[in-house]
Design a protein around this motif. Structure first.
Motif, PDB file in Angstrom:
ATOM      1  N   SER A 149     -11.397  -4.734  24.909  1.00  0.00           N
ATOM      2  CA  SER A 149     -11.548  -4.922  26.350  1.00  0.00           C
ATOM      3  C   SER A 149     -11.983  -3.625  27.051  1.00  0.00           C
ATOM      4  N   PRO A 150     -11.332  -2.497  26.768  1.00  0.00           N
ATOM      5  CA  PRO A 150     -11.806  -1.238  27.386  1.00  0.00           C
ATOM      6  C   PRO A 150     -13.239  -0.889  26.986  1.00  0.00           C
ATOM      7  N   ALA A 151     -13.634  -1.276  25.768  1.00  0.00           N
ATOM      8  CA  ALA A 151     -15.006  -0.973  25.338  1.00  0.00           C
ATOM      9  C   ALA A 151     -16.010  -1.763  26.173  1.00  0.00           C
ATOM     10  N   PHE A 152     -15.683  -3.015  26.483  1.00  0.00           N
ATOM     11  CA  PHE A 152     -16.581  -3.800  27.342  1.00  0.00           C
ATOM     12  C   PHE A 152     -16.659  -3.187  28.742  1.00  0.00           C
ATOM     13  N   ALA A 178     -11.867   8.308  23.659  1.00  0.00           N
ATOM     14  CA  ALA A 178     -10.705   7.938  22.840  1.00  0.00           C
ATOM     15  C   ALA A 178     -10.810   6.507  22.319  1.00  0.00           C
ATOM     16  N   ASN A 179     -11.654   5.701  22.944  1.00  0.00           N
ATOM     17  CA  ASN A 179     -11.830   4.315  22.479  1.00  0.00           C
ATOM     18  C   ASN A 179     -12.766   4.310  21.264  1.00  0.00           C
ATOM     19  N   ALA A 180     -12.268   3.806  20.152  1.00  0.00           N
ATOM     20  CA  ALA A 180     -13.021   3.878  18.894  1.00  0.00           C
ATOM     21  C   ALA A 180     -14.341   3.116  18.975  1.00  0.00           C
ATOM     22  N   HIS A 220     -11.789   4.819  12.347  1.00  0.00           N
ATOM     23  CA  HIS A 220     -12.846   5.375  13.192  1.00  0.00           C
ATOM     24  C   HIS A 220     -13.673   6.384  12.394  1.00  0.00           C
ATOM     25  N   ARG A 221     -13.006   7.223  11.656  1.00  0.00           N
ATOM     26  CA  ARG A 221     -13.698   8.229  10.831  1.00  0.00           C
ATOM     27  C   ARG A 221     -14.558   7.527   9.774  1.00  0.00           C
TER      28      ARG A 221
END
Lengths: 371, 335
Positions: free
Chosen positions: B166-169, B198-200, B232-233
């Motif tokens: 949701s934060p990515a959208f 911070a959002n992957a 993420h890495r």
């Protein structure tokens, strides 16, 4: 007596490094005609008819029956066209000699041409790893099933590989596949009754089922085989397309094959009563084994990247005859190479060839379930 | 973002994680795009026990005789008159629906897919099928329709990433540069800033945009990787390899080698191995990237430091065998 001077251009150029033609291939039967032209130089009182011949038999003009060709040369010096093809390999540069004579047999001049061929061709197959069903469910080999190495030497020594006739030629690999038969057998049926099925409902199902996948009957075998986008080759990666030995930067064309499939762990069918109502779903929950039979023929070919065509020099066959339930290691079996004996299959690639899968009751045994 | 999710993964989860790394590395989100009533959603899939079974489409067994019949007519039928398929069935639970919170919160799925019995190339779907094995997916979802069209653009999420969706959208709507190729220095600066988000998912999209447009140098890759952890890495390393500049992966080799040499523990090893295995399995068409990945996996396996031209290499400390890592190496056929 008139003395004629001729301008003879092989490959329609004045250069002499391209005075060559590639030897006709056998598989497929193909000739690589080279356009040539000739004209009178200096004054002439009229047109002159000349006869071209090649007593050493290495050339044709250009078809098999054309051992000679007559050319009418324009008195004003316009070019007359002719074609040559390679009928027999040159042993040395320019040893295919075109003799140009008047119709009375009086020779005017000669022109040396080279018929380029390939020798020491090899199609080496190397057996790879053993098959097993891996963690993600594929019946696949450890590493690769078979490795391929295709190579040949261009002849005669000293030929210029940068000429238009040769610059697009690469050693490459073609493959064809046939007799594919992939089977999976399951047993141990279990039943899941629908809630609506009345108590006491009884069903009888085969104890084992077997799925059999083959090329559809519409598929003409053998089938061209290769990675997507590589047709007609097996592989068109840079490592699988190399210049022949005798040319700058030469190498062995290499690739490999790892045919795999993913046998479903279970198989399932609904069960209907006499009224057409589904009363249960039966799942055969134990995969007994999967087997795979397939025959392959792999070709060492010379590939023309400009025309997207190839001809075969050598071939080698290999097979898989695998059973996942066998106690012995299961792997491909490879054979030594031999002279090319057939045209490599073209057309639809094996991966796109239609398949037929039938999922049959296997054996006569049945299992009864009652709700 | 932390290492705890990747460290909590049991060995058998390595296939799920390979698929998830591939899907995140190739994720394309357009928050403005809508297709019918499909909304971007995060959905948890719970397959039925025999999802993945082979079946005959349109066939049934007669209860009395056990003979094959046409399910529609109830009449006996030849086996060859049916096509084979793979059943995918189970239930789903909504985790997040972007922009349209109302609607069904749970439901079932069922369809039969054609069997693919002849392939030359391993696809992520061969390695892990979310509708057969389960997982949490990001997809375009219309719960009102039946069958496979209920789900579209399905991407498997790494464990814990559902919270990033949701934060990515929101970030995508706010930062248009995430949805286009960087065209200016300002775009590149913006993406470099978003890469540190911070959002992957936001960070991943920014990293890929810069990587595939050739705007990431080895030093920046190395710095970004040194700050990333866990899945993420893994996703960033995968992207770096797949979108290596056309000149070849040599430009990012020092960064990746440094990342492997500098691994500080099992979490870093797992993320590196996930990335390298995903490239080795799914990208045979990128021979240089694949070779580099296999070399790095071999180096991890042997405990030796991968060599970098012109650099002295330190030895990678041998650590206690990690079963998750062993499974990845087996899948990549390094063992």
């Amino acid at each position: 007596m008139a003395v004629h001077s001729l301008d003879i251009q092989i490959n329609n150029t004045t250069a002499t490094n391209d005075d060559l033609v590639v030897l006709n291939s056998t598989h497929p039967a193909q000739q690589f005609n080279i356009n040539c032209q000739m004209r009178l130089q200096g004054p002439s009182v009229g047109n002159v008819t000349v006869v071209l011949s090649n007593p050493d038999g290495r050339l044709r003009f250009p078809n098999a029956a054309n051992t000679t060709v007559n050319l009418n040369l324009d008195a004003a010096g316009a070019f007359s066209a002719f074609q040559i093809s390679g009928n027999a390999a040159s042993a040395a540069m320019n040893d295919a000699v075109i003799h140009i004579a008047l119709t009375n047999g009086s020779e005017i001049t000669t022109k040396g041409v080279t018929v380029v061929s390939f020798d020491t061709a090899s199609m080496q197959l190397t057996q790879g790893g053993n098959y097993s069903i891996n963690a993600s469910g594929q019946y696949a080999p450890a590493g690769v099933a078979v490795s391929f190495a295709s190579s040949a030497r261009i002849r005669p020594a000293g030929v210029d590989c940068t000429t238009p006739q040769l610059t697009n030629l690469r050693m490459a690999i073609m493959q064809e596949s046939s007799n594919k038969d992939i089977e999976v057998t399951w047993d141990t049926p279990t039943v899941s009754w629908l809630a609506s099925a009345p108590a006491g409902t009884s069903i009888t199902v085969p104890t084992s089922r077997r799925s059999v996948t083959t090329y559809a009957s519409t598929v003409t075998q053998p089938v061209n085989d290769g990675v997507a986008g590589a047709a007609p080759l097996y592989d068109n990666a840079a490592t699988a397309l190399t210049t022949p030995s005798g040319c700058s930067g030469s190498g062995t064309a290499q690739s490999n094959d790892s045919p795999f499939h993913t046998p479903a762990p279970t198989t399932q069918l609904p069960v209907q009563d006499g009224s057409g109502t589904t009363v249960a779903t039966v799942t055969w929950t134990n995969r007994v084994n999967t087997t795979r039979v397939q025959h392959f023929r792999t070709f060492c070919v010379v590939y023309n990247s400009s025309t997207n065509t190839a001809f075969s020099l050598r071939e080698a066959t290999w097979d898989i005859n695998l059973d996942s339930a066998s106690a012995s290691p299961q792997h491909a079996t490879v054979n030594p190479d031999a002279a090319a004996s057939a045209d490599p299959a073209l057309g639809i690639q094996s991966n796109n060839a239609p398949l037929t899968t039938v999922n049959n009751a296997f054996g006569a045994a049945t299992t009864n379930f009652t709700k | 973002m932390s290492d705890k999710d990747i460290l909590a993964a049991p060995p058998e989860q390595h296939l799920h994680d390979l698929r998830a790394v591939y899907d995140m590395g190739n994720l394309h989100l357009d928050p403005t795009a809508t297709a019918g009533n499909q909304s971007w959603s995060v959905v948890r899939l719970n397959p039925d026990p025999y999802s993945g079974s082979e079946t005959l489409v349109g066939a049934a067994l007669d209860a009395k005789t056990g003979q094959l019949i046409n399910a529609a007519t109830g009449k006996p039928a030849a086996d060859s008159s049916f096509s084979s398929g793979m059943i995918e069935e189970g239930s789903w639970v909504l985790v997040t629906r972007i922009g349209v919170p109302r609607g069904k919160q749970r439901g079932r799925y069922k369809w039969t897919k054609p069997l693919e019995y002849e392939k030359r190339r391993l696809d992520p779907e061969d390695i892990y099928r979310p509708f057969v094995k389960g997982g949490t997916v990001l997809c375009k979802h219309n719960p009102e329709v039946e069958g496979a069209t209920q789900f579209d653009a399905v991407s498997l999420l790494p464990t814990g990433w559902e919270a990033h969706v949701s934060p990515a959208f929101d970030a995508l709507k706010k930062n248009k540069v995430l949805s286009r190729q960087p065209a200016s220095a300002v775009d590149k600066m913006s993406l470099k800033a978003l890469m540190a988000n911070a959002n992957a998912i936001t960070s991943t999209i920014a990293f890929r945009s810069l990587s595939e447009s050739g705007n990431l140098d080895s030093k920046t890759v190395q710095q970004t990787l040194s700050k990333a952890t866990g899945y993420h890495r893994a996703v960033l390393m995968y992207i770096a390899l797949v979108h290596a500049p056309a000149a070849g992966p040599s430009t990012i080799e020092p960064a990746l080698t440094q990342a492997v040499q500098g691994t500080s523990g099992p979490a870093d090893n797992r993320s590196a191995a996930l990335a390298f295995t995903a490239v080795a399995l799914f990208h045979p068409n990128l021979p240089q990237s694949r070779t580099l990945s296999v070399n790095l996996l071999n180096a991890m396996r042997s405990g030796s430091a991968p060599s970098v031209a012109g650099q002295k290499t330190a030895s990678v400390a041998r650590q206690k065998a990690d079963p998750y890592l062993e499974e990845l190496l087996k899948t990549a056929q390094i063992l």
